[in-house]
Every structure is written in structure tokens, then in C-alpha cells.
Design an enzyme around this catalytic site. Structure first.
Site, PDB file in Angstrom:
ATOM      1  N   GLU A 182       0.742  -1.258  -0.002  1.00 16.10           N
ATOM      2  CA  GLU A 182       0.009  -0.114  -0.048  1.00 16.10           C
ATOM      3  C   GLU A 182       0.833   1.260  -0.083  1.00 16.10           C
ATOM      4  O   GLU A 182       0.521   2.162  -0.778  1.00 16.10           O
ATOM      5  CB  GLU A 182      -0.855  -0.022   1.212  1.00 16.10           C
ATOM      6  N   GLY A 222      -7.881   5.024   6.360  1.00 18.91           N
ATOM      7  CA  GLY A 222      -8.959   4.935   7.293  1.00 18.91           C
ATOM      8  C   GLY A 222      -8.322   4.277   8.646  1.00 18.91           C
ATOM      9  O   GLY A 222      -8.602   4.831   9.792  1.00 18.91           O
ATOM     10  N   ALA A 223      -7.677   3.153   8.434  1.00 14.99           N
ATOM     11  CA  ALA A 223      -7.375   2.297   9.517  1.00 14.99           C
ATOM     12  C   ALA A 223      -5.612   2.348   9.663  1.00 14.99           C
ATOM     13  O   ALA A 223      -5.281   1.489  10.568  1.00 14.99           O
ATOM     14  CB  ALA A 223      -7.601   0.950   9.370  1.00 14.99           C
ATOM     15  N   SER A 224      -5.009   2.861   8.438  1.00 13.73           N
ATOM     16  CA  SER A 224      -3.466   2.774   8.840  1.00 13.73           C
ATOM     17  C   SER A 224      -2.945   4.112   7.878  1.00 13.73           C
ATOM     18  O   SER A 224      -3.509   4.696   7.252  1.00 13.73           O
ATOM     19  CB  SER A 224      -2.905   1.482   8.075  1.00 13.73           C
ATOM     20  N   THR A 225      -1.485   4.314   8.318  1.00 14.95           N
ATOM     21  CA  THR A 225      -0.907   5.369   7.645  1.00 14.95           C
ATOM     22  C   THR A 225       0.410   4.906   7.005  1.00 14.95           C
ATOM     23  O   THR A 225       0.926   4.033   7.615  1.00 14.95           O
ATOM     24  CB  THR A 225      -0.679   6.476   8.506  1.00 14.95           C
ATOM     25  N   GLN A 226       0.568   5.182   5.776  1.00 17.42           N
ATOM     26  CA  GLN A 226       1.882   4.617   5.314  1.00 17.42           C
ATOM     27  C   GLN A 226       2.946   5.763   4.856  1.00 17.42           C
ATOM     28  O   GLN A 226       2.328   6.981   4.523  1.00 17.42           O
ATOM     29  CB  GLN A 226       1.684   4.106   3.990  1.00 17.42           C
TER      30      GLN A 226
END
Ligand SMILES: *[C@@H]1O[C@H](CO)[C@@H](O)[C@H](O)[C@H]1NC(C)=O
Ligand SMILES: *[C@@H]1O[C@H](CO)[C@@H](O)[C@H](O)[C@H]1NC(C)=O
Ligand SMILES: *[C@@H]1O[C@H](CO)[C@@H](O)[C@H](O)[C@H]1NC(C)=O
Length: 277
Positions: A182, A222-226
Site C-alpha cells: 500500500e 482510514g485504519a493505517s498510515t503509510q
């Protein structure tokens, strides 16, 4: 320089503050999803195909934690150094929430796709339906569901798979992509849109832009950051976070890391919890 990718506008006050903070961050609100890259990658993988004149199409479903979005991409059959020059021609937001919310009733998951899929069929010429690839990539919402209840996650994907097998397109799979993938896709999207990979020269041919640097990407999901950027010679980075990608004949060495549970929704939850205390 960094580019922030957001999957959807965020109205919550808590996050507005978060957005404003770092001055070095260039805010790019993208209508185009992270998954444009999935198609770029797919095109690369299938380079053994015979070149035929005309346009090709690809369909990608970006199954995020809060919603699913359908994208139609188009590109000339002729590739540039083995990677296609892709443009987005259509976008449709699936009604309701993300596919991970169907853990208790997996067979209901694909019903919400019907409306968008009807529109997509009108966007791709009918004689190309059979040769047009369709792909679904699920992100952090499904990664979390898989952690909570693996059976439920499998059932949701299985139900989506059987739906797409009955569609006229060339279905290439519905899967949960890793946080690292992602992150890489987010980096490619940001740099692709900024023209850091390709530019047109005086003769209207695609060339590699001279002396252009790539930008780092922060992808707030929404549920993770990259976070992803070209690693260069930087020491001290965890080697398990280093990935190599080849685009348009050039190799890039990226550092990419995904912070699960540090997405927008999770940030809101933490912010609210803090307020209640
Ligand atoms: C996991 O999901 C399956 C299928 O939806 C359900 O039958 C099962 O009870 C769930 N297990 C737990 C521990 O929630
Ligand atoms: C393709 O590769 C060649 C050689 O590396 C390079 O000169 C050219 O600019 C590349 N084309 C594009 C579109 O990046
Ligand atoms: C590097 O990353 C791996 C996998 O995320 C982790 O298990 C390991 O502890 C990390 N090493 C360091 C030095 O942070």
C-alpha cells in the site's frame, strides 16, 4: 518534500489540527486512489503480451476500511520501457461502508457493487469486456478483520470472488494487500501524478524528466498510515522496510513503512477517548 495522500476529505476537527502542523508537507487531496499503481504494476507483470494498437482498459476496486471505490483506467497498448502510461477515466463510490463491515454477513458484501458495476460496463467498450482485467485490493480494514476473525475475512473475499467470476470481465483476484504494498502504491501514485516519472518532450514523446527528484508520500488511510520515500544512502533504516520498484526502465529503492491502527478513524477514536477523559 512530502506529499500527503488522503483517501477522502476529513471533516473532523481533531484531524484538521493534524493536517496543518508540518509546514514542509505539501497537501495534495487526491481524487485518484492509491491503486492506480496496482494497475501500473499489473501492466508491468503482463509485458509478455503482444502489442496491439488501440486502447486498453483496466478496472480496480480500492476496498478501503471506510468505503470501496471503483476506478476505470485506460492506456495505449504500446508501453514505455515496459510500463503503461495510465489515465483514470471513471470513478464510482460504492454505497455503504467498507467490505470489512460485512464480517457477519459476507454474502451481502458484493450486492453494494451492482450499481457501480452497471456504470462501469458502459465505460468499457463491450467487445473489450472479456479482455479487461478487474482487480480488487483491500487494505487496513480487512487486515484488521483478518486479525480479529480470519474465517470472516476469508468468507468476505470468497463471496466477492464468486460475484466477479460471474461478471463479463477478466477477474484477476480479490486480495488483502500488505501495508508495505500500500505504501509503495501511494508513493508511485503521488509521483506519477506529479510527473516525476514521465514528461512529454518537444516531439510529444514520453521521456524521463531530467534532474527531477521524487517526493516522499504520507498516505493517511482510514485504519493505517503509510510513509514512503526514496531511501538513497540513508543508514539506520530497517532493511525489512526497503523495497525496490522498477518503473519505465528506472529502478527506485524505497523505504516504506505502514503504521497499522494509525489511520484517520483510529486517530478519531483516540481523540474522542481523550476528550471523554
Ligand atoms: C468468525 O466469523 C465466522 C463467520 O462469520 C463466525 O461464524 C464466527 O462465529 C466468528 N468467530 C468469532 C470468534 O467471532
Ligand atoms: C526509457 O529508457 C531509456 C534508457 O534508460 C531512457 O533514455 C528513456 O528516457 C526511458 N523512457 C522513459 C519514457 O522513461
Ligand atoms: C525491523 O522490522 C522487522 C519487521 O517489521 C522487525 O521485526 C524488527 O524488529 C525491526 N528491526 C529493528 C532494528 O527495528
Amino acid at each position: 518534500m512530502f506529499t500527503v495522500l488522503t483517501h477522502q476529505p476529513c471533516e473532523q476537527a481533531g484531524l484538521k489540527a493534524l493536517y496543518r502542523t508540518p509546514a514542509i508537507i505539501t497537501l495534495v487531496l487526491l481524487l485518484v486512489s492509491v491503486v492506480i499503481l496496482v494497475s501500473v504494476t499489473l501492466i508491468q507483470i503482463h509485458k509478455q503480451e503482444v502489442l496491439s494498437p488501440g486502447l486498453k482498459y483496466g478496472i480496480v476496486l480500492d476496498a478501503g476500511s471506510s468505503r470501496t471505490t471503483v476506478y476505470v483506467y485506460q492506456w495505449p497498448a504500446e508501453k514505455e520501457n515496459n510500463t503503461g502510461v495510465v489515465s483514470q477515466t471513471f470513478k464510482c463510490s460504492v454505497k455503504g461502508s467498507g467490505i470489512s463491515s460485512y464480517g457477519n454477513n459476507p454474502q451481502e458484501a458484493p450486492k453494494a457493487f451492482e450499481d457501480c458495476m452497471g456504470k462501469v460496463k458502459g465505460q468499457v467498450p463491450a467487445h473489450l469486456h472479456g479482455s479487461t482485467r478487474i482487480y480488487l485490493g483491500a487494505t487496513a480494514g480487512m487486515r484488521l478483520l483478518r486479525l480479529q476473525n480470519e474465517t470472516a475475512a476469508k468468507e468476505v473475499l470468497a463471496s466477492i470472488q464468486s460475484y466477479f467470476k460471474a461478471q463479463p470481465f477478466d477477474f484477476r483476484g480479490a486480495q488483502i494487500i500488505s501495508g508495505q504494498e500500500e505504501g509503495v502504491y501511494g508513493w508511485i501514485t503521488a509521483n506519477y501524478l506529479m510527473g516525476n516519472f514521465l514528461e512529454k518532450n518537444l516531439w510529444h514523446m514520453w521521456v524521463h524528466p531530467h534532474g527531477v527528484e521524487t517526493t516522499g508520500a504520507l498516505d493517511l488511510g482510514g485504519a493505517s498510515t503509510q510513509i514512503s520515500f526514496v531511501a538513497g544512502e540513508k543508514v539506520g533504516l530497517n532493511t525489512s522496510d526497503i523495497v525496490q520498484v522498477s518503473l519505465y526502465g528506472y529502478m527506485y529503492t524505497l523505504y516504506t513503512h505502514s503504521f497499522q491502527c494509525y489511520g484517520r478513524n483510529e486517530a478519531e477514536k483516540r481523540f474522542l477517548a481523550m476528550l471523554f477523559q
